[in-house]
Scaffold this motif. Sequence first.
Motif, PDB file in Angstrom:
ATOM      1  N   GLY A 126      51.909  36.737  32.568  1.00  0.00           N
ATOM      2  CA  GLY A 126      51.434  37.927  33.254  1.00  0.00           C
ATOM      3  C   GLY A 126      50.920  37.616  34.643  1.00  0.00           C
ATOM      4  N   ASN A 127      50.318  38.633  35.282  1.00  0.00           N
ATOM      5  CA  ASN A 127      49.796  38.486  36.636  1.00  0.00           C
ATOM      6  C   ASN A 127      48.328  38.082  36.597  1.00  0.00           C
ATOM      7  OD1 ASN A 127      52.110  39.090  38.078  1.00  0.00           O
ATOM      8  ND2 ASN A 127      51.733  41.300  38.015  1.00  0.00           N
ATOM      9  N   GLN A 128      47.974  37.157  37.465  1.00  0.00           N
ATOM     10  CA  GLN A 128      46.596  36.701  37.584  1.00  0.00           C
ATOM     11  C   GLN A 128      46.147  36.908  39.026  1.00  0.00           C
ATOM     12  OE1 GLN A 128      46.124  32.511  36.933  1.00  0.00           O
ATOM     13  NE2 GLN A 128      44.051  32.469  37.768  1.00  0.00           N
ATOM     14  N   ARG A 129      45.172  37.789  39.227  1.00  0.00           N
ATOM     15  CA  ARG A 129      44.658  38.007  40.578  1.00  0.00           C
ATOM     16  C   ARG A 129      43.809  36.805  40.983  1.00  0.00           C
ATOM     17  NH1 ARG A 129      44.816  41.978  43.909  1.00  0.00           N
ATOM     18  NH2 ARG A 129      45.676  43.360  42.325  1.00  0.00           N
ATOM     19  N   ILE A 130      44.050  36.298  42.176  1.00  0.00           N
ATOM     20  CA  ILE A 130      43.367  35.103  42.637  1.00  0.00           C
ATOM     21  C   ILE A 130      42.283  35.488  43.625  1.00  0.00           C
ATOM     22  CG2 ILE A 130      43.620  32.940  43.908  1.00  0.00           C
ATOM     23  CD1 ILE A 130      46.419  32.719  42.813  1.00  0.00           C
ATOM     24  N   ARG A 131      41.071  35.071  43.309  1.00  0.00           N
ATOM     25  CA  ARG A 131      39.960  35.308  44.204  1.00  0.00           C
ATOM     26  C   ARG A 131      39.979  34.239  45.300  1.00  0.00           C
ATOM     27  NH1 ARG A 131      36.016  32.651  45.258  1.00  0.00           N
ATOM     28  NH2 ARG A 131      34.031  33.330  46.097  1.00  0.00           N
ATOM     29  N   ALA A 132      39.884  34.650  46.535  1.00  0.00           N
ATOM     30  CA  ALA A 132      39.868  33.716  47.659  1.00  0.00           C
ATOM     31  C   ALA A 132      38.942  34.253  48.732  1.00  0.00           C
ATOM     32  CB  ALA A 132      41.272  33.515  48.211  1.00  0.00           C
ATOM     33  N   GLY A 133      38.397  33.354  49.521  1.00  0.00           N
ATOM     34  CA  GLY A 133      37.463  33.759  50.552  1.00  0.00           C
ATOM     35  C   GLY A 133      36.055  33.910  50.001  1.00  0.00           C
ATOM     36  N   SER A 134      35.092  34.047  50.892  1.00  0.00           N
ATOM     37  CA  SER A 134      33.692  34.116  50.482  1.00  0.00           C
ATOM     38  C   SER A 134      32.916  35.000  51.447  1.00  0.00           C
ATOM     39  CB  SER A 134      33.073  32.714  50.458  1.00  0.00           C
ATOM     40  OG  SER A 134      31.675  32.774  50.292  1.00  0.00           O
ATOM     41  N   ILE A 135      31.945  35.733  50.906  1.00  0.00           N
ATOM     42  CA  ILE A 135      31.118  36.585  51.770  1.00  0.00           C
ATOM     43  C   ILE A 135      30.245  35.720  52.680  1.00  0.00           C
ATOM     44  CG2 ILE A 135      31.077  38.533  50.174  1.00  0.00           C
ATOM     45  CD1 ILE A 135      28.350  37.580  49.237  1.00  0.00           C
TER      46      ILE A 135
END
Length: 361
Positions: free
Chosen positions: A254-263
């Motif tokens: 399936g699809n896995q959303r990748i978290r990238a970047g930072s506040i």
Amino acid sequence: MLFLLVLLAVVAGLRLWVIPHRSSEKNPVVAARSLYPEVSRLIREHYVDPVDPRNAWHGAYGALLRNLDSCSSYIPVALLQRSRAWREGRGYWAGVWVRPGDQGFTVSRILPRSPAKLSKLRVGDILIRIDDQEITARTWAEVRLLLYADKEYTFRLIVRRAGSRDPLNILLPAIALPADLNLRDLPGSVTHLDLRRLTPAAVAAVSAAFHSRPGRGWIIDLRNYLHGDLDPCLSLADMMVPPVSMLALHTRHGNQRIRAGSIRAEQTRMVALVGPETIMYADILARMLRDAGASLVGESGGGINAHLRRIPLPDGAELELVDGWFYWGGRNLRNESLHPDVREPGDEAALARAQSMLKRE
């Protein structure tokens, strides 16, 4: 009674044998799978010379993987030590990038200011042989590793060039593999970061450089990309850009959303340099930089985007398999080239353009 039981058992056994046999004829997947051992047996029994199965099946693995995609590779035992040293950045290299294509492996980039750049070799040349190795049946990783050596060495290439009748013989002295990155402070409060490998060591070095050079503009050079992994790519994104939500990885599960970047990422003035070898994780990093407001300068990327997984084999060899495709904003990036915002061919010209853009900001 005993006779009838035996007869029923025989009939049941025949049915169990006949039904799968017939179904395999109708199922092309099962039929193709059952054909492999039969072809192997016939070759061993009837070929004019004795056949070493290791050589025969080595080529079969490569053909199978090339039919799947251009990124997956088989790395034989003979090249495994080279592969590990290459990933660790040790040893020597021809200074040449190659790309699989319809006509074979094509020279896609030559390292600036290297012996290869001063040789007769040109971008677009098609490799025929490396030393005494025929490369037609090789996979992409194998060919890259044949351009690597563990000591000082001179490579012998035979290439075919468009418009030329005869193949060209070219000698290339090997150079030491470039470091993961190179930092250079330029006039105008600008720092040039030539990022060649996306590794944990590179992440640590970039982090130290960012903290020691506050307020400077940054040129993130992704044209000389050699190797990397996804985790260091995302770690650099956490350092450089605010949160990005456009990236996903599609696998067979399936699809896995990748978290990238930072506040916590500082809004740094950046320009990214891109080119034909801005592929794989370098391509992903470039897209995240652009999403954060950085301009891309240079030439179009190679359009090769995949997540690779290395799998050891029982004989010590390795498979390097695509186990996922990247999606950006719902689009499959499998063959999508990365196009610059400002097209500027030529290494020095693109660097000068990026420097002038940061000076104007």
